[in-house]
Every structure is written in structure tokens, then in C-alpha cells.
Design an enzyme around this catalytic site. Structure first.
Site, PDB file in Angstrom:
ATOM      1  N   TYR A 146       0.816  -1.217   0.000  1.00  0.00           N
ATOM      2  CA  TYR A 146       0.000   0.000   0.000  1.00  0.00           C
ATOM      3  C   TYR A 146       0.846   1.262   0.000  1.00  0.00           C
ATOM      4  O   TYR A 146       0.323   2.360  -0.200  1.00  0.00           O
ATOM      5  CB  TYR A 146      -0.953   0.024   1.202  1.00  0.00           C
ATOM      6  CG  TYR A 146      -1.952  -1.121   1.235  1.00  0.00           C
ATOM      7  CD1 TYR A 146      -2.122  -1.968   0.143  1.00  0.00           C
ATOM      8  CD2 TYR A 146      -2.734  -1.363   2.359  1.00  0.00           C
ATOM      9  CE1 TYR A 146      -3.022  -3.017   0.175  1.00  0.00           C
ATOM     10  CE2 TYR A 146      -3.649  -2.406   2.395  1.00  0.00           C
ATOM     11  CZ  TYR A 146      -3.782  -3.238   1.299  1.00  0.00           C
ATOM     12  OH  TYR A 146      -4.675  -4.275   1.344  1.00  0.00           O
ATOM     13  N   LYS A 196       3.901 -15.379   2.295  1.00  0.00           N
ATOM     14  CA  LYS A 196       3.750 -16.141   1.052  1.00  0.00           C
ATOM     15  C   LYS A 196       5.169 -16.469   0.586  1.00  0.00           C
ATOM     16  O   LYS A 196       5.588 -16.109  -0.517  1.00  0.00           O
ATOM     17  CB  LYS A 196       2.967 -15.288   0.042  1.00  0.00           C
ATOM     18  CG  LYS A 196       2.539 -16.003  -1.207  1.00  0.00           C
ATOM     19  CD  LYS A 196       1.431 -17.006  -0.997  1.00  0.00           C
ATOM     20  CE  LYS A 196       1.119 -17.743  -2.295  1.00  0.00           C
ATOM     21  NZ  LYS A 196       0.276 -18.933  -2.104  1.00  0.00           N
ATOM     22  N   ASP A 228      -2.583 -18.231   2.163  1.00  0.00           N
ATOM     23  CA  ASP A 228      -3.777 -18.915   1.637  1.00  0.00           C
ATOM     24  C   ASP A 228      -4.253 -19.971   2.629  1.00  0.00           C
ATOM     25  O   ASP A 228      -5.453 -20.139   2.870  1.00  0.00           O
ATOM     26  CB  ASP A 228      -3.513 -19.510   0.245  1.00  0.00           C
ATOM     27  CG  ASP A 228      -2.130 -20.106   0.097  1.00  0.00           C
ATOM     28  OD1 ASP A 228      -1.278 -19.884   0.979  1.00  0.00           O
ATOM     29  OD2 ASP A 228      -1.877 -20.816  -0.901  1.00  0.00           O
ATOM     30  N   ASP A 252      -4.662  -6.756   6.307  1.00  0.00           N
ATOM     31  CA  ASP A 252      -5.894  -6.043   5.969  1.00  0.00           C
ATOM     32  C   ASP A 252      -7.016  -7.063   5.742  1.00  0.00           C
ATOM     33  O   ASP A 252      -8.119  -6.963   6.289  1.00  0.00           O
ATOM     34  CB  ASP A 252      -5.617  -5.236   4.682  1.00  0.00           C
ATOM     35  CG  ASP A 252      -6.758  -4.317   4.313  1.00  0.00           C
ATOM     36  OD1 ASP A 252      -7.694  -4.160   5.110  1.00  0.00           O
ATOM     37  OD2 ASP A 252      -6.707  -3.745   3.201  1.00  0.00           O
ATOM     38  N   ASP A 256     -10.046  -8.575   8.767  1.00  0.00           N
ATOM     39  CA  ASP A 256     -11.490  -8.505   8.501  1.00  0.00           C
ATOM     40  C   ASP A 256     -12.117  -9.894   8.583  1.00  0.00           C
ATOM     41  O   ASP A 256     -13.201 -10.067   9.132  1.00  0.00           O
ATOM     42  CB  ASP A 256     -11.756  -7.927   7.111  1.00  0.00           C
ATOM     43  CG  ASP A 256     -11.957  -6.420   7.173  1.00  0.00           C
ATOM     44  OD1 ASP A 256     -11.670  -5.823   8.227  1.00  0.00           O
ATOM     45  OD2 ASP A 256     -12.399  -5.843   6.160  1.00  0.00           O
TER      46      ASP A 256
END
Ligand code: NAD
Length: 363
Positions: A146, A196, A228, A252, A256
Site C-alpha cells: 500500500y 507467502k 492462503d 488487511d 477482517d
């Protein structure tokens, strides 16, 4: 002890829920012999209405010179509020990005805790929930994808092409990893570092640095998990997690996901910490303009954010435990705001919920 708390009530339900958190903090102060000095500052729409900007330099200075910042929520109805006719840099949310940046808040902590009494709100099956779950997602907040260099160009043949870069240096990884292990030491002493590393170089560096930091925390169990797999495990067996430590974008998404499996937005607190003890504490939900001023908002997420403030900025663990225990007891005693109401329970408004909680704070 004497502590200075900058208070941002904000917009919508912000003032109502922050008032309840302050009443709870006052009860803690009284019972444990502390003094909390509140310094109210305006931010978001409330600041636009008075000063024409969502955060003034003076307000920022007050926040910087405080020991912690307690916030409600900012923003209005994005379809109807005149604040959203302003250029993006003057809208309420611009203040959030600025205060996070100026205070150096690089570590975001979001707990996902399933209360026994609110199990019916959890979308997972009973056998998966078991005795409930209690985890925090520790997300890096100021680096990674980001904040990396990005752009969109056209190739010679006219095809549009975009790129976003995911950059972390080892210092950025080390400081969030240290925070993650510190938090684990205050909890069940397990860290799941999510990356990852089978694909991304930045993740391989992440894993290497987390391993280095782990060497200083022999009591903490460390495991590495691919993102994942983590997304799957959160709905397959959320009980296995204590502290999930991860970079900005993965955090992020996973924070959630983790909070939604609890099923109750009005219950979810959060903290964003800097390199020292300063932190900004706020509920995970927004300003809920649809119910503002109606004494309907659930103040628990904000009250639990105040408990995090006691724990992480002031190291007042016993006091934080007392607030969390009071919230549990109120739920056990059957008090509910409308968002978590279920048959057989007693419906209460914002102020009454706050009162019920503070009455149960015991030394
Ligand atoms: P929201 O979280 O404010 O509301 C979503 C739904 O949940 C609404 O129906 C609301 O009534 C309900 N809700 C939220 N908190 C509640 C509580 N404590 N008790 C009972 N019900 C609650 O999200 P939104 O409607 O998408 O956003 C409203 C405004 O809040 C927007 O301006 C948005 O930009 C802003 N916002 C601010 C923050 C922040 O200050 N950090 C975070 C998210 C959204």
C-alpha cells in the site's frame, strides 16, 4: 499514576460511545488510584465544521504530547454529508491517514474474541467453535504494497500496464515482529507468522527476520503459515490461533476475516501503536450515522479499546483485565444493545450498557 489521554470523539455515534468509555476509565481511575487527564481534540467532520480542515496542527500536537489517544469514529453518510463534496485531502478520512503517519503508528492490533454468550452470532458451526476462540491479528500498517512505488503506463503497442511494488526492509519487519512477540508474551505465547514465502522474496525476508526475533523469545512458540492456508484455517479451526503476525495487505484481509467470524461488529476493538508506548485506540466499526444520537450504539468495542489502551500504552494489565471481565459479566447477566440482542435478554441503550459495565468493575 497520572496519565494524559487525548480524546477524539469524532462524528456520528462517536461522542456517545466515547463518553461511555470515559466513564469506565473514570471508574478504573477511582478504584485503582490513577489520574487520567483527558484532552479533547476535534478530528474528522467535527473539525471540518469548526476549522475547515479534518485535523489541525494544534490537535495533532496535543495527540503527540499525550500518553495515548482514544477515538470514537469519524465520517458521515458518504452519500449525503457535505463533507464528501470537499476535495479528498479535506474529507474526514484524510485525518485518519495523517494522524497514523504523524504518530508513526506502524503496528495495528485487532482482537477477534468469541464470547460464549454471543455464540449464536458466529457464522461457524458449533463443533468448529468449540469453547470459543481468542486471537489477535497484528498487522504491519505503514509499509508493503500500500505504500510502495506504483504507476500505470502504456506500452508502445498501446496496452495499458500497471504495477505496485511490495517493499519491506528488515528494520520494518523486525519492529513489527518484536511487537508481535511482546503481545504474545502478554497472552498465550504463540505466534503464527503469515507470509507467502513460497512465492515472494519480501516474504522470505519476513520469515528470516521473524526467526531472528524469535530467538529472543524462547518462551513463545512460533509457527509459519502461508497466507492462503491461514485464510482457510481461520474458518476451519480458529481456536488454533493466538497472535497472527503479518504484513500490511495480508493483515488487511485476514483481520477482517477474523473479526467477521465473531459476527458482532459492535464488539470489536483495535489499537495502533508506535515504536514507543503511544497508541491510538478505536473501535473497528465506523461512525454509524444511521443510528447516531439515538442511544442505540453498542459502546462495548470502544470500552474494550479503552482496555487495550490501559494494557498496551500504560502497562496496566490488572486494570485492563478488570474492564474485560466486567464486559463478560454484563453479557452473562443478559444485557444487550440492539445489534447483539437475542430472545430472553434485556435490551439496553448506549448509556445504560456503559453503566452496567462500570458497575461491574472490581478491584
Ligand atoms: P459503520 O461501521 O459505521 O456501520 C455499518 C453498520 O453497522 C451500520 O448499520 C451501523 O449502524 C452498524 N454499527 C456500526 N457500529 C455499531 C455499533 N457500535 N453499535 C451498533 N451498530 C453499529 O460503517 P459504514 O456505514 O460503512 O460507515 C459510516 C461512516 O463511518 C463512513 O463515513 C465511513 O467512512 C466511516 N468509517 C470510519 C472509520 C473510522 O473512524 N476508523 C472506520 C470505518 C468507517
Amino acid at each position: 499514576m497520572n496519565y494524559r489521554i487525548a480524546v477524539i470523539k469524532g462524528d456520528g455515534i462517536g461522542p456517545e460511545i466515547v463518553n461511555e468509555a470515559i466513564r469506565v476509565l473514570d471508574r478504573v481511575a477511582e478504584q485503582y488510584g490513577h489520574t487520567f487527564e483527558y484532552r479533547e481534540i476535534l478530528m474528522g467532520g467535527a473539525s471540518i465544521d469548526v476549522y475547515g480542515v479534518p485535523l489541525t496542527d494544534e490537535a495533532l500536537e496535543v495527540a503527540k504530547s499525550s500518553d495515548a489517544v482514544l477515538m470514537g469514529a469519524i465520517g458521515g453518510d458518504t452519500n449525503t454529508s457535505p463533507w464528501y463534496q470537499l476535495p479528498p485531502s479535506l474529507r474526514p478520512e484524510a485525518a485518519l491517514l495523517r494522524i497514523r503517519k504523524e504518530l508513526g503508528l506502524f503496528a495495528n492490533i485487532r482482537p477477534a474474541y468469541l464470547y460464549e454468550e454471543l455464540k449464536q452470532a458466529c457464522p461457524l458451526r458449533d463443533e468448529i467453535i468449540g469453547m470459543g476462540f481468542d486471537m489477535v491479528v497484528m498487522r504491519e500498517l505503514t509499509g508493503g504494497l500500500y505504500f510502495g512505488e506504483r504507476g500505470t503506463e502504456r506500452r508502445e503497442d498501446g496496452t495499458r500496464v500497471s504495477h505496485d511494488s511490495l517493499v519491506y526492509d528488515e528494520n520494518e519487519i523486525r519492529r513489527i515482529a518484536i511487537r508481535g512477540f511482546d503481545v504474545a508474551m502478554k497472552r498465550r505465547k504463540k505466534v503464527t507468522s503469515v507470509d507467502k514465502a513460497n512465492v515472494l522474496d519480501s516474504s522470505r525476508l519476513w520469515r528470516a527476520v521473524v526467526n531472528e526475533v524469535a530467538a529472543d523469545y524462547p518462551e513463545v512458540e512460533l509457527e509459519h503459515m502461508l497466507v492462503d492456508n491461514c485464510a482457510m484455517q481461520l474458518v476451519r479451526d480458529p481456536k488454533q490461533f493466538d497472535v497472527i503476525l503479518t504484513e500490511n495487505m495480508f493483515g488487511d484481509i485476514l483481520s477482517d476475516e477474523a473479526s467477521m467470524v465473531t459476527g458482532s461488529i459492535g464488539m470489536l476493538s483495535s489499537a495502533s501503536l508506535n515504536e514507543g508506548k503511544l497508541g491510538l485506540y478505536e473501535p473497528s466499526h465506523g461512525s454509524a450515522p444511521d443510528i447516531a444520537g439515538q442511544d442505540k450504539a453498542n459502546p462495548i468495542a470502544t470500552i474494550l479499546s479503552a482496555a487495550m489502551l490501559l494494557r498496551y500504552s500504560f502497562d496496566l494489565d490488572r486494570e485492563a483485565d478488570a474492564v474485560e471481565a466486567a464486559v463478560k459479566q454484563v453479557l452473562k447477566d443478559g444485557y444487550r444493545t440492539v445489534d447483539i440482542m437475542s430472545p430472553g435478554c434485556t435490551l439496553v441503550g448506549t448509556a445504560e450498557m456503559g453503566r452496567q459495565i462500570l458497575e461491574r468493575i472490581e478491584r
